[in-house]
Design an enzyme around this catalytic site. Structure first.
Site, PDB file in Angstrom:
ATOM      1  CB  CYS A 211     -16.569 -11.896  49.981  1.00  0.00           C
ATOM      2  SG  CYS A 211     -17.007 -13.321  48.975  1.00  0.00           S
TER       3      CYS A 211
ATOM      4  CB  CYS B  48     -11.524 -13.693  44.069  1.00  0.00           C
ATOM      5  SG  CYS B  48     -13.008 -14.724  44.184  1.00  0.00           S
TER       6      CYS B  48
ATOM      7  CB  CYS C 264     -11.943  -9.786  45.062  1.00  0.00           C
ATOM      8  SG  CYS C 264     -13.487  -8.950  45.503  1.00  0.00           S
TER       9      CYS C 264
ATOM     10  CB  CYS D 220     -25.183  -4.270  37.125  1.00  0.00           C
ATOM     11  SG  CYS D 220     -24.465  -5.843  37.592  1.00  0.00           S
TER      12      CYS D 220
ATOM     13  CB  CYS E 156     -27.525  -6.825  35.320  1.00  0.00           C
ATOM     14  SG  CYS E 156     -26.167  -8.015  35.295  1.00  0.00           S
TER      15      CYS E 156
ATOM     16  CB  CYS F  56     -23.857 -10.354  32.133  1.00  0.00           C
ATOM     17  SG  CYS F  56     -22.518  -9.157  32.322  1.00  0.00           S
TER      18      CYS F  56
ATOM     19  NE  ARG G  41     -21.523  -3.623  30.666  1.00  0.00           N
ATOM     20  CZ  ARG G  41     -22.205  -4.713  31.023  1.00  0.00           C
ATOM     21  NH1 ARG G  41     -21.716  -5.535  31.902  1.00  0.00           N
ATOM     22  NH2 ARG G  41     -23.385  -4.957  30.504  1.00  0.00           N
TER      23      ARG G  41
HETATM   24  N1  SAM Z   1     -19.311 -12.162  44.463  1.00  0.00           N
HETATM   25  C1  SAM Z   1     -19.832 -12.355  43.174  1.00  0.00           C
HETATM   26  C2  SAM Z   1     -18.901 -13.136  42.271  1.00  0.00           C
HETATM   27  O1  SAM Z   1     -17.733 -13.203  42.539  1.00  0.00           O
HETATM   28  O2  SAM Z   1     -19.400 -13.669  41.278  1.00  0.00           O
HETATM   29  C3  SAM Z   1     -20.219 -11.066  42.482  1.00  0.00           C
HETATM   30  C4  SAM Z   1     -19.353  -9.835  42.646  1.00  0.00           C
HETATM   31  S1  SAM Z   1     -17.690  -9.954  42.005  1.00  0.00           S
HETATM   32  C5  SAM Z   1     -16.952  -8.511  42.665  1.00  0.00           C
HETATM   33  C6  SAM Z   1     -17.915  -9.661  40.256  1.00  0.00           C
HETATM   34  C7  SAM Z   1     -16.709  -9.640  39.375  1.00  0.00           C
HETATM   35  O3  SAM Z   1     -15.978  -8.444  39.573  1.00  0.00           O
HETATM   36  C8  SAM Z   1     -15.659 -10.714  39.540  1.00  0.00           C
HETATM   37  O4  SAM Z   1     -16.020 -11.929  38.958  1.00  0.00           O
HETATM   38  C9  SAM Z   1     -14.476 -10.099  38.809  1.00  0.00           C
HETATM   39  O5  SAM Z   1     -14.511 -10.461  37.451  1.00  0.00           O
HETATM   40  C10 SAM Z   1     -14.723  -8.596  38.953  1.00  0.00           C
HETATM   41  N2  SAM Z   1     -13.685  -7.967  39.798  1.00  0.00           N
HETATM   42  C11 SAM Z   1     -13.589  -8.023  41.141  1.00  0.00           C
HETATM   43  N3  SAM Z   1     -12.499  -7.362  41.581  1.00  0.00           N
HETATM   44  C12 SAM Z   1     -11.878  -6.871  40.475  1.00  0.00           C
HETATM   45  C13 SAM Z   1     -10.705  -6.117  40.268  1.00  0.00           C
HETATM   46  N4  SAM Z   1      -9.910  -5.746  41.284  1.00  0.00           N
HETATM   47  N5  SAM Z   1     -10.374  -5.773  39.012  1.00  0.00           N
HETATM   48  C14 SAM Z   1     -11.154  -6.150  37.973  1.00  0.00           C
HETATM   49  N6  SAM Z   1     -12.271  -6.872  38.113  1.00  0.00           N
HETATM   50  C15 SAM Z   1     -12.642  -7.247  39.343  1.00  0.00           C
HETATM   51  C1  DTB Z   2     -17.834  -7.157  36.083  1.00  0.00           C
HETATM   52  O1  DTB Z   2     -17.432  -7.924  35.201  1.00  0.00           O
HETATM   53  N1  DTB Z   2     -17.130  -6.147  36.596  1.00  0.00           N
HETATM   54  C2  DTB Z   2     -17.868  -5.457  37.621  1.00  0.00           C
HETATM   55  C3  DTB Z   2     -19.243  -6.185  37.588  1.00  0.00           C
HETATM   56  N2  DTB Z   2     -19.044  -7.228  36.650  1.00  0.00           N
HETATM   57  C4  DTB Z   2     -19.872  -6.620  38.814  1.00  0.00           C
HETATM   58  C5  DTB Z   2     -17.186  -5.392  38.921  1.00  0.00           C
HETATM   59  C6  DTB Z   2     -15.822  -4.740  38.868  1.00  0.00           C
HETATM   60  C7  DTB Z   2     -15.304  -4.642  40.262  1.00  0.00           C
HETATM   61  C8  DTB Z   2     -14.003  -3.892  40.342  1.00  0.00           C
HETATM   62  C9  DTB Z   2     -13.487  -3.817  41.728  1.00  0.00           C
HETATM   63  C10 DTB Z   2     -14.367  -3.111  42.702  1.00  0.00           C
HETATM   64  O2  DTB Z   2     -14.836  -1.987  42.420  1.00  0.00           O
HETATM   65  O3  DTB Z   2     -14.586  -3.635  43.813  1.00  0.00           O
HETATM   66 FE1  SF4 Z   3     -16.247 -12.597  46.939  1.00  0.00          FE
HETATM   67 FE2  SF4 Z   3     -14.907 -10.798  45.545  1.00  0.00          FE
HETATM   68 FE3  SF4 Z   3     -14.656 -13.357  44.944  1.00  0.00          FE
HETATM   69 FE4  SF4 Z   3     -17.005 -12.113  44.430  1.00  0.00          FE
HETATM   70  S1  SF4 Z   3     -15.025 -11.689  43.488  1.00  0.00           S
HETATM   71  S2  SF4 Z   3     -16.712 -14.123  45.376  1.00  0.00           S
HETATM   72  S3  SF4 Z   3     -17.019 -10.661  46.153  1.00  0.00           S
HETATM   73  S4  SF4 Z   3     -14.016 -12.384  46.871  1.00  0.00           S
END
Ligand code: SAM
Ligand code: DTB
Ligand code: SF4
Length: 349
Positions: free
Chosen positions: A75, A79, A82, A119, A150, A210, A282
């Site tokens: 990506c 973030c 992430c 989802c 979702c 959501c 959730r």
């Molecule tokens: N890329 C899209 C976005 O950012 O909206 C969708 C996927 S993104 C991984 C969805 C959500 O996962 C993020 O908004 C964040 O709230 C959650 N998330 C990602 N990495 C995480 C982590 N290490 N711990 C907890 N939540 C995480």
């Molecule tokens: C949300 O709030 N948490 C989920 C889902 N929506 C997509 C994602 C959590 C991701 C945790 C880190 C990972 O597994 O990459």
């Molecule tokens: Fe990309 Fe992760 Fe940010 Fe979603 S949360 S936009 S997958 S870097």
């Protein structure tokens, strides 16, 4: 009546000023009031949250939602939490979008294991139009299995939200993640307003929302209250509110932060329950690290949904067997089991 239709009027931080609706200030959740809930003695807060929960969810069931990463890694965003951001060295490899059969197999397995919602998540800043054709096919096929659908694909334009709605998508997940003033500490490649804009497009297309956030990223209690106030003041507030506990992944900038006091996490769930009484709150990422006792407190505080399945997107989730055993130990019925018993009663079998 559906559990999502009875929402009190709340004010509104909508995506664009033109769309803002002004409602009486009494209907809002000012941040100070949300913070005052956080500041209550723990037992008092839990009592209020239980009262709200019981009044709004008499069945007291727990929804099981299974996640699948349909497009992993690579990506372009930054973030700080992430593992899928290409710029961090986390060991997550960038992969191509999954084919439809793989998605369908996973969805069928989720259904067989008792999930009612599926989802699909993609590591995109926003989807390209060519991706949308594939995602629409996934949504149609998963929905045809009888699961709620979702998707979480990043930022959406109006027409993309409409396409997903037309394909039969039920919910769109798009998190605000934290309080507006803390956002820049975590993400620099987009703005808070971008998230609000997408949420507006999702609502306008008639999709259910959501939307939640992450706690444990170094924010203050006041900033946790700021996140919950933002969510609760959306008009209407989201039908599903995922509260994630930061999963610290090596290689990401947020790795190595001091861990959050678990009671702060439980408080966040309780405050979400009180301020968004009809939402599915959730208990999301981070359950492995929280352990069973803290999870049980979260259910007492009003959490009534979990991500269910051995993986979240790229990190580990508790084993499905262990989750079933925990729910059994706590005497908590799943949403699927409740729906099944209602069906049996109505057909007399
Ligand atoms: N890329 C899209 C976005 O950012 O909206 C969708 C996927 S993104 C991984 C969805 C959500 O996962 C993020 O908004 C964040 O709230 C959650 N998330 C990602 N990495 C995480 C982590 N290490 N711990 C907890 N939540 C995480
Ligand atoms: C949300 O709030 N948490 C989920 C889902 N929506 C997509 C994602 C959590 C991701 C945790 C880190 C990972 O597994 O990459
Ligand atoms: Fe990309 Fe992760 Fe940010 Fe979603 S949360 S936009 S997958 S870097």
């Amino acid at each position: 009546m559906s559990e999502n239709t009875l929402q009190e009027p709340k004010v509104v931080s909508l995506h664009r000023p033109t769309a803002a609706i002004t409602l009486p200030p009494a209907a809002t959740w000012p941040r100070e009031e949300v913070l005052a809930l956080f500041d209550l003695p723990f037992n008092e807060l839990m009592f209020k949250a239980q009262e709200t929960h019981r009044a709004n969810f008499p069945d007291g069931d727990v929804e099981l939602a299974t996640l699948l990463s349909i497009k992993t890694g690579g990506c372009e965003e930054d973030c700080g939490y992430c593992p899928q951001a290409a710029r961090y060295d986390t060991g997550v490899e960038a992969k191509k979008i999954l084919d439809i059969d793989t998605v369908l197999d996973a969805a069928q397995q989720a259904k067989d294991n008792g999930a009612t919602r599926f989802c699909m998540g993609a590591a995109w800043r926003s989807p390209k139009d060519r991706d949308m054709d594939k995602v629409e096919e996934m949504v149609r096929s998963v929905k045809a299995l009888g699961l709620e659908t979702c998707a979480t694909l990043g930022m959406l334009e109006e027409h993309q939200a409409q396409r997903l709605k037309d394909a039969g998508l039920d919910y769109y997940n798009h998190n605000l993640d934290t309080a507006p003033e803390f956002y820049d500490n975590v993400i620099s490649t987009r703005e808070y307003q971008d998230r609000l804009d997408t949420l507006g497009h999702v609502r306008e297309a008639g999709l259910k929302v959501c939307c939640g956030g992450i706690v444990g990223m170094g924010e203050s209690r006041e900033q946790r209250a700021g996140l919950i106030a933002q969510l609760a003041n959306l008009n209407p507030y989201p039908e599903s509110v995922p509260i994630n506990h930061l999963v610290q992944v090596e290689g990401t900038p947020l790795h190595g932060l001091p861990p959050l006091d678990p009671f702060e996490f439980v408080r966040t769930i309780a405050v979400a329950r009180i301020t968004m009484p009809k939402a599915r709150v959730r208990l999301s990422a981070g359950r492995r690290e929280l352990g069973e006792a803290v999870q049980a407190m979260c259910f007492m505080a009003g959490a009534n949904s979990i991500f269910y399945g051995d993986k979240l997107l790229t990190t580990d989730n508790p084993e499905a067997n262990d989750d079933r055993a925990l729910l059994e130990k706590l005497g908590l019925r799943t949403r699927g089991a409740v729906l099944e018993s209602v069906q049996k009663e109505s057909c007399g079998c």
